[in-house]
Scaffold this motif. Structure first.
Motif, PDB file in Angstrom:
ATOM      1  N   ASP A 231       5.842   8.537  -0.437  1.00 46.28           N
ATOM      2  CA  ASP A 231       4.451   9.000  -0.376  1.00 46.28           C
ATOM      3  C   ASP A 231       3.938   9.007   0.968  1.00 46.28           C
ATOM      4  O   ASP A 231       3.168  10.178   1.515  1.00 46.28           O
ATOM      5  CB  ASP A 231       3.606   7.549  -0.963  1.00 46.28           C
ATOM      6  CG  ASP A 231       3.510   7.424  -2.257  1.00 46.28           C
ATOM      7  OD1 ASP A 231       3.881   8.417  -3.229  1.00 46.28           O
ATOM      8  OD2 ASP A 231       3.259   6.109  -2.823  1.00 46.28           O
ATOM      9  N   GLN A 232       4.544   8.212   2.320  1.00 45.08           N
ATOM     10  CA  GLN A 232       4.612   8.628   3.543  1.00 45.08           C
ATOM     11  C   GLN A 232       4.912   9.921   3.750  1.00 45.08           C
ATOM     12  O   GLN A 232       4.411  10.822   4.519  1.00 45.08           O
ATOM     13  CB  GLN A 232       5.591   7.546   4.340  1.00 45.08           C
ATOM     14  CG  GLN A 232       4.443   6.492   4.333  1.00 45.08           C
ATOM     15  CD  GLN A 232       5.511   5.276   5.263  1.00 45.08           C
ATOM     16  OE1 GLN A 232       6.405   5.694   5.673  1.00 45.08           O
ATOM     17  NE2 GLN A 232       4.974   4.128   5.613  1.00 45.08           N
ATOM     18  N   THR A 233       5.906  10.555   3.081  1.00 43.51           N
ATOM     19  CA  THR A 233       6.652  11.767   3.432  1.00 43.51           C
ATOM     20  C   THR A 233       5.979  12.921   2.770  1.00 43.51           C
ATOM     21  O   THR A 233       5.727  13.933   3.820  1.00 43.51           O
ATOM     22  CB  THR A 233       8.168  11.691   2.939  1.00 43.51           C
ATOM     23  OG1 THR A 233       9.004  10.805   3.402  1.00 43.51           O
ATOM     24  CG2 THR A 233       8.884  13.167   3.164  1.00 43.51           C
ATOM     25  N   MET A 234       5.397  12.814   1.896  1.00 41.22           N
ATOM     26  CA  MET A 234       4.684  13.840   1.467  1.00 41.22           C
ATOM     27  C   MET A 234       3.064  13.866   2.005  1.00 41.22           C
ATOM     28  O   MET A 234       2.697  15.203   2.340  1.00 41.22           O
ATOM     29  CB  MET A 234       4.216  13.430  -0.033  1.00 41.22           C
ATOM     30  CG  MET A 234       5.277  13.677  -1.124  1.00 41.22           C
ATOM     31  SD  MET A 234       4.616  13.396  -2.713  1.00 41.22           S
ATOM     32  CE  MET A 234       3.889  14.891  -3.318  1.00 41.22           C
ATOM     33  N   THR A 235       2.690  12.704   2.602  1.00 37.05           N
ATOM     34  CA  THR A 235       1.292  12.741   3.106  1.00 37.05           C
ATOM     35  C   THR A 235       1.535  13.148   4.741  1.00 37.05           C
ATOM     36  O   THR A 235       0.746  13.807   5.334  1.00 37.05           O
ATOM     37  CB  THR A 235       0.782  11.450   3.215  1.00 37.05           C
ATOM     38  OG1 THR A 235       0.522  10.734   1.829  1.00 37.05           O
ATOM     39  CG2 THR A 235      -0.801  11.404   3.795  1.00 37.05           C
ATOM     40  N   ASN A 236       2.530  12.910   5.334  1.00 37.54           N
ATOM     41  CA  ASN A 236       2.827  13.170   6.658  1.00 37.54           C
ATOM     42  C   ASN A 236       3.831  14.262   6.918  1.00 37.54           C
ATOM     43  O   ASN A 236       3.398  15.523   6.855  1.00 37.54           O
ATOM     44  CB  ASN A 236       3.464  11.937   7.446  1.00 37.54           C
ATOM     45  CG  ASN A 236       2.369  10.796   7.251  1.00 37.54           C
ATOM     46  OD1 ASN A 236       1.239  10.838   7.197  1.00 37.54           O
ATOM     47  ND2 ASN A 236       2.821   9.436   7.275  1.00 37.54           N
ATOM     48  N   ASP A 237       4.992  13.904   7.049  1.00 38.17           N
ATOM     49  CA  ASP A 237       5.895  15.175   7.693  1.00 38.17           C
ATOM     50  C   ASP A 237       6.055  16.376   6.648  1.00 38.17           C
ATOM     51  O   ASP A 237       6.177  17.527   7.204  1.00 38.17           O
ATOM     52  CB  ASP A 237       7.224  14.547   7.834  1.00 38.17           C
ATOM     53  CG  ASP A 237       7.474  13.691   9.065  1.00 38.17           C
ATOM     54  OD1 ASP A 237       6.710  14.199   9.924  1.00 38.17           O
ATOM     55  OD2 ASP A 237       7.734  12.739   8.951  1.00 38.17           O
ATOM     56  N   PHE A 238       5.884  16.021   5.136  1.00 37.36           N
ATOM     57  CA  PHE A 238       5.985  17.350   4.323  1.00 37.36           C
ATOM     58  C   PHE A 238       4.894  17.890   3.981  1.00 37.36           C
ATOM     59  O   PHE A 238       4.772  18.767   3.123  1.00 37.36           O
ATOM     60  CB  PHE A 238       6.876  16.795   3.091  1.00 37.36           C
ATOM     61  CG  PHE A 238       8.393  16.350   3.233  1.00 37.36           C
ATOM     62  CD1 PHE A 238       8.934  16.239   4.543  1.00 37.36           C
ATOM     63  CD2 PHE A 238       9.267  16.807   2.021  1.00 37.36           C
ATOM     64  CE1 PHE A 238      10.340  16.080   4.437  1.00 37.36           C
ATOM     65  CE2 PHE A 238      10.793  16.733   2.435  1.00 37.36           C
ATOM     66  CZ  PHE A 238      10.864  16.287   3.268  1.00 37.36           C
ATOM     67  N   LYS A 239       3.860  17.470   4.529  1.00 40.51           N
ATOM     68  CA  LYS A 239       2.277  17.898   4.134  1.00 40.51           C
ATOM     69  C   LYS A 239       2.435  19.771   4.063  1.00 40.51           C
ATOM     70  O   LYS A 239       1.880  20.244   3.291  1.00 40.51           O
ATOM     71  CB  LYS A 239       1.299  17.498   4.964  1.00 40.51           C
ATOM     72  CG  LYS A 239      -0.044  17.767   4.484  1.00 40.51           C
ATOM     73  CD  LYS A 239      -1.135  17.212   5.401  1.00 40.51           C
ATOM     74  CE  LYS A 239      -2.553  17.497   5.049  1.00 40.51           C
ATOM     75  NZ  LYS A 239      -3.554  16.802   5.699  1.00 40.51           N
ATOM     76  N   PRO A 240       2.974  20.379   5.079  1.00 37.31           N
ATOM     77  CA  PRO A 240       2.779  21.600   5.108  1.00 37.31           C
ATOM     78  C   PRO A 240       3.449  22.601   3.898  1.00 37.31           C
ATOM     79  O   PRO A 240       3.357  23.624   3.594  1.00 37.31           O
ATOM     80  CB  PRO A 240       3.789  22.201   6.292  1.00 37.31           C
ATOM     81  CG  PRO A 240       3.615  21.059   7.336  1.00 37.31           C
ATOM     82  CD  PRO A 240       3.650  19.634   6.246  1.00 37.31           C
TER      83      PRO A 240
END
Length: 789
Positions: A231-240
């Motif tokens: 969830d953190q990855t999708m919301t933060n680093d991978f958001k683009p």
């Protein structure tokens, strides 16, 4: 103006930048001036901290924004042309680029590490600086990379930029580029080792972005082992990635996306129909990235291993802070040797990771053991097996309730002496131990728990209430929870940026797990004053510092004596005992039942004993300096040694001090060596100037306070040679010196604040001395008067 009178920056502006433009370099996209490489190691003394000198290259040249290719180090024209070469080579080694230039404005000394003719260094005129294309083609040829086609498109694909002109850190660029080049050359299994807190997920995103944008990889699977990590990855680093990205959940495989994120538990299972990944064809994914790959994929029989083996044709990248290498399990066996490693030690040295202190607390029963009386029963009426119980048993097969209470009391004492709202993680042996520790901490902190029951919470895998508060514990903006008790849940992947205290009441013999736990505190958050953290160790886990596999030294290790507070003092003890600790196999994390699962899988009863007294035997201290070397002397002794090393004699220091255009330069240079003037003034007990502290500590001169120095100048009628307005300004400067120190009066900006505003504008004040040069001369002479006493 003569070239000899130009500053280093003037040389850059007037000679170096024009030479680059003439050679065809794009100043906006290919040239970065004053490029920050490292932030400078954080040096800790007591509760104070400063940073060592950062590393900043005068120029870093990029072929494309993601590809550094050369370094230029510039000196003023009073230096020879090659004076900056060694410094430039140091920076080039960090960036791992082959081309280095040194200049003083007359020309360039060119160092070509990959020169085909073997002539590594040669001098060039200013107009002979090579073009970006010349250097790039030479480097490509050296690497054996193609200059066209899919391979070239991949290695030159830009990373993602949000438009802020933010560049990945140097080691992230290296990790990204090394990986992209390896994939371009056909490598299928890649291992990246990056210490916790150095941006593994961000690095993985940039790798995936470049592969995806270059169309080298069209369908990508990112695997993690914790739901919060996905969830953190999708919301933060991978958001683009936006609408191209999905999370695999509810065991449904939607094949219309390009970027897939999943828990490995969500795509595997014991029953064939639960293996969702088999809904995809074996060639569906082009790339699989396994985050925290030390936790599963290294073992041949692990659930994670099933997935990369099923998609065996895909390129596979393993990410870990702690590569696992044992007789039974190996990351390297599957992924191969790491293609790039950025260690905890290097991260602390560069100033990107927080250093830490260690407080070691030994409890009597842990050291001497405990044996029950014959026929003794525990608080639940179970007869206790007659044998000697030691640290290996406590909180696993035997619970001494007063031991738990003592640990909670020492934790609370530490927080009361520092800050009771510093985020704290207490690592316990198992869930049962975490719950008992929560209760003990609640009782020790009843005043704050009364205000908010979430001050202390158990955050373990079986507690929905605790897991629901994990985000609040992590977010710096959330005040509660403050103290989290846990066993394994928070040992990896939890990005607790403001965690300042880690408590080890868990027996840890795995270097992998030890590094992961330490990693919970290594993130820096300057906005919230998080520059270092403390480890309180009750189970000798930090004996692993002595292991050759450990790569990050603490700045301090402290073992208080019985009755002392668990807060390290300003002056350390003189030594630390030798370690003879052995490293048995890591034990299992047990469930919170009365029957305990043993290391061999048999059922063992956990005895609970209420009335056995326990006490602290010892608590010990070590300090480490800016270079990671052990300091065994007091702060004053260490300072004296550093000063004597920097200055051959008192006269040498006085010459240096009096000739310095600004005293602040000397003060900052010494601070970068780990000398804390505020702490020394507090220790001496006088409001002294750094000048007096230096003379007193290094050469035993009686120290004067700043106010005493100011009064000495006044008694000499020093100001009579100046006009009335200039005299009033100098008297006000003298008052400022007495109140705030010499660095304040050296800056002309001080003329814009009270009481100087009553004398006129800064320009009007300077005119009272004639001009800017005469004003600076008057300030310099005032300093000479202050320090001639």
């Amino acid at each position: 103006m003569s070239k000899k009178q130009l500053s280093e920056r003037d040389i850059c502006t007037k000679f170096i930048t024009p030479a680059l433009q003439q050679a065809g370099w794009d100043i906006t996209s290919q040239v970065r001036e004053e490029f920050l490489l490292t932030k400078g190691r954080i040096i800790v003394r007591g509760r104070l901290h400063t940073r060592a000198q950062h590393k900043r290259a005068d120029y870093v040249l990029f072929y494309k924004p993601n590809i550094p290719i050369a370094v230029i180090e510039v000196k003023d024209n009073n230096h020879i042309i090659g004076a900056g070469m060694q410094q430039g080579l140091n920076y080039a080694e960090l960036l791992q680029v082959p081309f280095v230039f040194s200049s003083n404005g007359d020309g360039f000394l060119f160092h070509n590490k990959i020169a085909a003719d073997g002539l590594i260094e040669r001098e060039l005129n200013l107009h002979q600086f090579p073009s970006a294309e010349m250097l790039w083609q030479e480097w490509l040829a050296h690497k054996g990379l193609n200059t066209s086609g899919q391979q070239y498109a991949l290695i030159t694909q830009d990373y993602y930029s949000d438009g802020s002109n933010k560049v990945p850190r140097y080691y992230q660029l290296l990790a990204i580029n090394r990986t992209i080049e390896a994939i371009a050359q056909g490598k299928q299994r890649i291992l990246l080792v990056m210490a916790t807190g150095t941006g593994k997920t961000f690095t993985a995103f940039q790798i995936i972005w470049r592969l995806w944008k270059a169309k080298a990889k069209k369908r990508i699977l990112f695997l993690a082992d914790r739901n919060i990590l996905v969830d953190q990855t999708m919301t933060n680093d991978f958001k683009p990635f936006g609408a191209a990205m999905t999370k695999i959940q509810k065991r449904q495989a939607n094949k219309s996306y390009e970027i897939y994120l999943s828990l490995y538990q969500a795509v595997t299972g014991t029953e064939e129909e639960r293996n969702i990944y088999k809904q995809f064809s074996p060639d569906f994914f082009d790339l699989i990235v396994v985050d925290e790959c030390h936790r599963g994929s290294a073992a041949e029989d692990s659930a994670w291993r099933q997935i990369p083996e099923y998609f065996s044709a895909a390129t596979q990248i393993g990410l870990t802070a702690t590569p696992k290498e044992t007789k039974e399990v190996s990351n390297i066996d599957y992924f191969g040797e790491p293609i790039y490693t950025y260690s905890l030690r290097q991260g602390i040295e560069d100033g990107f990771l927080a250093p830490y202190k260690v407080v070691r607390i030994d409890i009597d029963k842990d050291l001497s053991g405990w044996r029950p009386d014959k026929g003794m029963v525990d608080k639940y009426g179970h007869e206790i097996e007659d044998r000697i119980y030691n640290q290996r048993d406590f909180d696993r097969t035997l619970v001494l309730e007063k031991r738990t209470q003592l640990v909670a009391r020492k934790i609370t004492e530490f927080l009361k002496q520092t800050n009771r709202f510093d985020k704290t993680i207490v690592f316990c042996e198992n869930i049962d131990h975490a719950e008992r520790m929560r209760q003990a901490l609640v009782n020790e902190n009843a005043d704050l728990v009364t205000q908010n029951a979430k001050y202390v919470m158990r955050i373990t895998g079986d507690s929905e209430e605790g897991k629901n508060e994990l985000d609040n514990f992590i977010f710096p903006e959330s005040k509660y929870p403050v103290i989290a008790t846990t066993s394994k849940l928070m040992s990896t992947g939890v990005d607790a940026q403001t965690c300042k205290l880690i408590v080890l009441d868990q027996r840890i013999q795995s270097m992998t797990e030890f590094k992961q736990i330490i990693g919970r505190g290594t993130r820096i958050n300057e906005d919230y004053g998080k520059y270092y953290f403390t480890i309180i160790d009750f189970k000798k886990a930090t004996e692993l510092f002595a292991d050759s596999d450990f790569d990050g030294d603490p700045v301090q290790i402290y073992t208080p004596k019985a009755g002392e507070l668990p807060v390290p003092p300003e002056i350390p003890d003189s030594a630390m005992p030798e370690n003879d600790f052995k490293y048995p196999q890591l034990a299992t994390d047990f469930a919170s039942t009365g029957i305990n699962e043993g290391e061999e899988g048999e059922s063992i009863r956990r005895y609970v004993v209420a009335n056995i007294e326990v006490s602290v035997v010892a608590e010990r201290v070590q300090y480490f300096d800016v270079h990671g070397k052990l300091i065994t002397e007091s702060l004053k002794d260490y300072t004296r040694k550093m000063l004597v090393h920097s200055f051959a004699s008192l006269d040498d220091f006085l010459r240096c001090w009096n000739s310095a255009a600004k005293k602040q330069a000397i003060i900052e240079e010494l601070a970068n060596e780990g000398i804390f003037f505020d702490a020394l003034a507090e220790e001496i007990g006088r409001d002294c100037d750094p000048f007096d502290l230096i003379c007193h500590i290094a050469w035993d001169k009686p120290p004067l306070t700043r106010r005493e120095r100011a009064e000495q100048v006044r008694k000499r009628n020093y100001f009579t040679r100046y006009g009335e307005q200039a005299r009033r300004v100098l008297e006000a400067l003298l008052d400022k010196y007495a109140d705030e120190g010499v660095t304040q009066i050296e800056e002309t900006q001080i003329l814009a604040v009270s009481p100087f505003t009553q004398f006129g504008t800064p320009i009007e004040i300077i005119r009272a001395f004639g001009d800017q040069d005469h004003y600076q001369q008057a300030v310099h002479e005032l300093e000479q008067a202050l320090y001639s006493i």
